[in-house]
Design a protein around this motif. Structure first.
Motif, PDB file in Angstrom:
ATOM      1  N   ALA A  62      43.685  43.064  22.623  1.00 52.08           N
ATOM      2  CA  ALA A  62      43.088  41.735  22.489  1.00 52.08           C
ATOM      3  C   ALA A  62      41.756  41.806  21.740  1.00 52.08           C
ATOM      4  O   ALA A  62      41.469  40.967  20.872  1.00 52.08           O
ATOM      5  CB  ALA A  62      42.888  41.104  23.869  1.00 52.08           C
ATOM      6  N   LEU A  63      40.953  42.808  22.045  1.00 52.96           N
ATOM      7  CA  LEU A  63      39.670  42.974  21.350  1.00 52.96           C
ATOM      8  C   LEU A  63      39.872  43.259  19.869  1.00 52.96           C
ATOM      9  O   LEU A  63      39.173  42.704  19.016  1.00 52.96           O
ATOM     10  CB  LEU A  63      38.882  44.122  21.977  1.00 52.96           C
ATOM     11  N   ILE A  64      40.815  44.130  19.577  1.00 54.63           N
ATOM     12  CA  ILE A  64      41.095  44.470  18.180  1.00 54.63           C
ATOM     13  C   ILE A  64      41.598  43.242  17.432  1.00 54.63           C
ATOM     14  O   ILE A  64      41.203  42.993  16.293  1.00 54.63           O
ATOM     15  CB  ILE A  64      42.089  45.658  18.094  1.00 54.63           C
ATOM     16  N   ALA A 114      37.316  47.082  14.509  1.00 49.94           N
ATOM     17  CA  ALA A 114      38.692  47.269  14.989  1.00 49.94           C
ATOM     18  C   ALA A 114      39.062  48.750  14.977  1.00 49.94           C
ATOM     19  O   ALA A 114      39.647  49.270  15.940  1.00 49.94           O
ATOM     20  CB  ALA A 114      39.670  46.457  14.140  1.00 49.94           C
ATOM     21  N   LEU A 115      38.707  49.441  13.907  1.00 48.36           N
ATOM     22  CA  LEU A 115      38.977  50.881  13.817  1.00 48.36           C
ATOM     23  C   LEU A 115      38.196  51.646  14.879  1.00 48.36           C
ATOM     24  O   LEU A 115      38.718  52.587  15.489  1.00 48.36           O
ATOM     25  CB  LEU A 115      38.628  51.411  12.424  1.00 48.36           C
ATOM     26  N   TYR A 171      48.510  48.711  17.096  1.00 42.87           N
ATOM     27  CA  TYR A 171      48.492  49.074  15.682  1.00 42.87           C
ATOM     28  C   TYR A 171      48.671  47.849  14.794  1.00 42.87           C
ATOM     29  O   TYR A 171      48.060  47.757  13.727  1.00 42.87           O
ATOM     30  CB  TYR A 171      49.560  50.126  15.377  1.00 42.87           C
ATOM     31  N   ASN A 172      49.489  46.903  15.212  1.00 44.38           N
ATOM     32  CA  ASN A 172      49.656  45.680  14.425  1.00 44.38           C
ATOM     33  C   ASN A 172      48.314  44.985  14.223  1.00 44.38           C
ATOM     34  O   ASN A 172      47.988  44.531  13.122  1.00 44.38           O
ATOM     35  CB  ASN A 172      50.628  44.720  15.109  1.00 44.38           C
ATOM     36  N   ALA A 173      47.531  44.912  15.289  1.00 40.09           N
ATOM     37  CA  ALA A 173      46.226  44.245  15.211  1.00 40.09           C
ATOM     38  C   ALA A 173      45.274  45.004  14.281  1.00 40.09           C
ATOM     39  O   ALA A 173      44.564  44.394  13.476  1.00 40.09           O
ATOM     40  CB  ALA A 173      45.621  44.107  16.606  1.00 40.09           C
ATOM     41  N   VAL A 174      45.275  46.337  14.359  1.00 38.82           N
ATOM     42  CA  VAL A 174      44.375  47.120  13.506  1.00 38.82           C
ATOM     43  C   VAL A 174      44.822  47.055  12.048  1.00 38.82           C
ATOM     44  O   VAL A 174      43.987  46.911  11.144  1.00 38.82           O
ATOM     45  CB  VAL A 174      44.292  48.597  13.974  1.00 38.82           C
ATOM     46  N   ILE A 175      46.124  47.142  11.811  1.00 37.35           N
ATOM     47  CA  ILE A 175      46.633  47.045  10.436  1.00 37.35           C
ATOM     48  C   ILE A 175      46.306  45.665   9.864  1.00 37.35           C
ATOM     49  O   ILE A 175      45.895  45.550   8.706  1.00 37.35           O
ATOM     50  CB  ILE A 175      48.143  47.356  10.379  1.00 37.35           C
ATOM     51  N   SER A 176      46.445  44.626  10.668  1.00 42.31           N
ATOM     52  CA  SER A 176      46.091  43.272  10.222  1.00 42.31           C
ATOM     53  C   SER A 176      44.605  43.165   9.907  1.00 42.31           C
ATOM     54  O   SER A 176      44.213  42.508   8.940  1.00 42.31           O
ATOM     55  CB  SER A 176      46.463  42.237  11.285  1.00 42.31           C
ATOM     56  N   ASP A 178      57.432  47.135  13.951  1.00 36.86           N
ATOM     57  CA  ASP A 178      58.252  45.929  14.023  1.00 36.86           C
ATOM     58  C   ASP A 178      57.986  45.059  12.795  1.00 36.86           C
ATOM     59  O   ASP A 178      57.264  45.474  11.879  1.00 36.86           O
ATOM     60  CB  ASP A 178      58.015  45.177  15.340  1.00 36.86           C
ATOM     61  N   LEU A 179      58.546  43.882  12.770  1.00 32.95           N
ATOM     62  CA  LEU A 179      58.385  43.008  11.611  1.00 32.95           C
ATOM     63  C   LEU A 179      56.919  42.643  11.387  1.00 32.95           C
ATOM     64  O   LEU A 179      56.463  42.580  10.241  1.00 32.95           O
ATOM     65  CB  LEU A 179      59.231  41.742  11.765  1.00 32.95           C
ATOM     66  N   ILE A 180      56.172  42.461  12.458  1.00 32.46           N
ATOM     67  CA  ILE A 180      54.747  42.139  12.324  1.00 32.46           C
ATOM     68  C   ILE A 180      54.004  43.297  11.653  1.00 32.46           C
ATOM     69  O   ILE A 180      53.151  43.089  10.793  1.00 32.46           O
ATOM     70  CB  ILE A 180      54.137  41.792  13.698  1.00 32.46           C
ATOM     71  N   THR A 181      54.349  44.517  12.030  1.00 27.02           N
ATOM     72  CA  THR A 181      53.740  45.701  11.417  1.00 27.02           C
ATOM     73  C   THR A 181      53.994  45.698   9.919  1.00 27.02           C
ATOM     74  O   THR A 181      53.068  45.882   9.115  1.00 27.02           O
ATOM     75  CB  THR A 181      54.335  46.994  12.013  1.00 27.02           C
TER      76      THR A 181
END
Length: 123
Positions: free
Chosen positions: A21-23, A35-36, A54-59, A85-88
């Protein structure tokens, strides 16, 4: 982020949901470096990240025009035995597109289809 610090001040240990959630908040606030840092902290505390983390950090990297870091994180996710997944894929493809890395974006698009994921309107 202030609430996170307050939780820690009270002796409460954050879990993967808290960190994710924080990321995600950092991603929305265009704070990819924070985020990193949170991903690093999570790992130092021996909290296991999940695909959503990972999705949040990649975003966040996508929003910060950090396509190379997004690609690194994508590889790290898989090295840890997690499934993208698709979001990733959407976040990674967008990061590559913003970085002018069309070939890499197209390779990842083909890869997501090979994995049996169906592209959506965002892809």
């Amino acid at each position: 982020l202030e609430l996170f610090e307050e939780l820690q001040d009270r002796g409460l240990e954050p879990n993967v949901i808290t960190y994710s959630a924080l990321i995600s908040a950092c991603e929305k606030g265009a704070r990819w470096e924070k985020a990193l840092a949170l991903l690093d902290e999570l790992q130092r505390r021996r909290v296991e990240p999940e695909t959503i983390t990972y999705n949040a950090v990649i975003s966040a990297c996508e929003k910060g025009a950090q396509w190379e870091k997004a690609l690194e994180l994508f590889e790290e996710l898989q090295t840890r035995g997690l499934e993208p997944d698709l979001i990733t894929y959407n976040a990674l493809i967008s990061a590559c597109e913003k970085g002018g890395q069309w070939e890499t974006a197209l390779e990842r698009f083909a890869e997501l289809q090979q994995r049996g994921l169906a592209p959506d309107i965002i892809t």
